[in-house]
Enzyme design. Structure first.
Site, short mmCIF file in Angstrom:
data_model
loop_
_atom_site.label_atom_id
_atom_site.label_comp_id
_atom_site.label_asym_id
_atom_site.label_seq_id
_atom_site.Cartn_x
_atom_site.Cartn_y
_atom_site.Cartn_z
N ASP A 196 40.04 16.84 60.85
CA ASP A 196 39.77 17.06 59.64
C ASP A 196 40.07 17.53 58.82
O ASP A 196 41.74 16.59 58.51
CB ASP A 196 38.65 19.20 59.31
N SER A 197 39.90 17.59 57.29
CA SER A 197 41.60 17.29 55.79
C SER A 197 42.49 18.61 56.41
O SER A 197 43.28 18.45 56.17
CB SER A 197 40.52 17.41 55.02
N CYS B 217 34.63 17.13 59.18
CA CYS B 217 33.90 16.85 58.39
C CYS B 217 33.03 15.94 57.11
O CYS B 217 33.03 15.10 57.53
CB CYS B 217 35.52 16.29 57.59
N GLU C 122 42.86 26.97 52.67
CA GLU C 122 44.04 26.70 53.48
C GLU C 122 44.88 27.37 52.99
O GLU C 122 45.89 27.72 53.79
CB GLU C 122 44.51 25.24 53.04
N CYS D 100 30.28 22.24 54.07
CA CYS D 100 32.02 21.81 54.18
C CYS D 100 31.76 22.82 54.73
O CYS D 100 31.62 23.45 55.40
CB CYS D 100 31.83 22.30 53.01
N HIS E 291 34.66 23.91 56.02
CA HIS E 291 35.57 24.80 55.85
C HIS E 291 35.21 26.38 55.22
O HIS E 291 35.48 27.62 55.85
CB HIS E 291 36.30 24.53 54.28
N1 DGL Z 1 35.87 20.24 55.67
C1 DGL Z 1 35.83 18.86 55.12
C2 DGL Z 1 34.27 19.66 54.87
O1 DGL Z 1 33.65 19.42 55.62
C3 DGL Z 1 36.08 20.05 53.78
C4 DGL Z 1 36.81 18.38 52.59
C5 DGL Z 1 37.84 18.89 52.03
O2 DGL Z 1 39.41 18.79 52.24
O3 DGL Z 1 37.68 18.68 50.44
O4 DGL Z 1 33.70 18.69 53.86
#
Ligand code: DGL
Length: 262
Positions: free
Chosen positions: A7-8, A71, A152, A184, A186
């Site tokens: 993921d990011s 993600c 984050e 998302c 997150h």
């Molecule tokens: N967890 C990522 C998602 O599900 C986040 C993406 C991002 O970094 O903007 O989209």
């Protein structure tokens, strides 16, 4: 079995948590690409390049048997290219749970929270147009720019995060939305705040459990025996909030910083 997950940043750990609750006898290699976060405000080409670089790293260094794109944004931009590049790998993506939300809603008013890139993406548009035939469902879509950065930074209960979520959720509250899709990975990390702002009259839909069940059935079909210890190895390409990681994943190997791509 060796499972690569990326993921990011912190978000995909909500998927790791669901997988760890179900899968045994495996090694999980998780990459948080915090150097390039947030993905949601990057172009599909950039996100595809990051995803291909991470997949290649996981294959070369850790010989993974399965890749989980934890993600929604990277799934939307890159899953097709990942499957083309690595046809023999089990590859599972993450998509907003609009279908389960339709099964849950009573008011037929559903909210969708996602990154700008996920909502604009072709995959989401196709999913929604296939479902728009469903009688009487109203979707309240809301892009949440800046929310991934707040999470984050570890600001999962701060005044600024509350203010952002209140602005996005108030129209949903006023329109009798009873089910919200967390589009998302997150966003489950601000679940408590979302429920509070929605006055606890809402069901939240996340997809980690479904991904874990899907992974288990695909891996068992390839001979995985679901027994024995699970080890979790965490890698990051930039800065990351370690206290939050420790809250989500109780038992993991030390976090290592790595370099992938540019
Ligand atoms: N967890 C990522 C998602 O599900 C986040 C993406 C991002 O970094 O903007 O989209």
């Amino acid at each position: 079995m060796k499972i690569g997950i990326f993921d990011s940043g912190l978000g995909g750990l909500t998927v790791v948590e669901a997988i760890a609750a179900l899968i045994k006898g495996a090694e999980i290699y998780y990459v948080a690409d915090t150097k390039h976060a947030p993905y949601g405000e990057k172009t599909p080409e950039q996100i595809t390049q990051y995803s291909l670089n991470i997949a290649q790293y996981l294959i070369d260094r850790h010989q993974i048997d399965a890749l989980i794109v934890a993600c929604n944004t990277a799934t939307s931009a890159a899953i097709g290219q990942l499957r083309e590049h690595y046809p023999s790998l089990i590859i599972l993506g993450t998509e907003p749970g609009v279908k389960p939300a339709i099964q849950c809603t009573k008011t037929k008013n559903i909210g969708v929270l996602a990154t700008p890139a996920t909502l604009k993406g072709e995959k989401y548009q196709q999913l929604v147009s296939a479902l728009s035939a469903q009688e009487g469902i109203r979707l309240f879509e809301q892009a949440c720019p800046g929310l991934v950065e707040q999470i984050e930074k570890g600001e999962i209960q701060s005044a600024k995060t509350r203010e952002m979520l209140t602005a996005w959720l108030t129209p949903m509250l006023q329109n009798n939305v009873d089910t919200i899709v967390l589009g998302c990975t997150h966003y489950p990390l601000v679940e408590a705040l979302i429920k509070e702002i929605m006055q606890h009259k809402v069901q939240l839909i996340q997809t980690g459990g479904a991904i874990a069940r899907h992974l288990l059935s695909q891996s068992e079909a390839k001979g995985h025996i679901n027994a024995g210890p699970l080890r979790i190895f965490l890698y990051t390409t930039g800065e990351i909030q370690t206290p939050i990681i420790d809250q989500i994943i109780k038992d993991h190997e030390p976090i290592k910083k790595i370099n992938i791509g540019n």
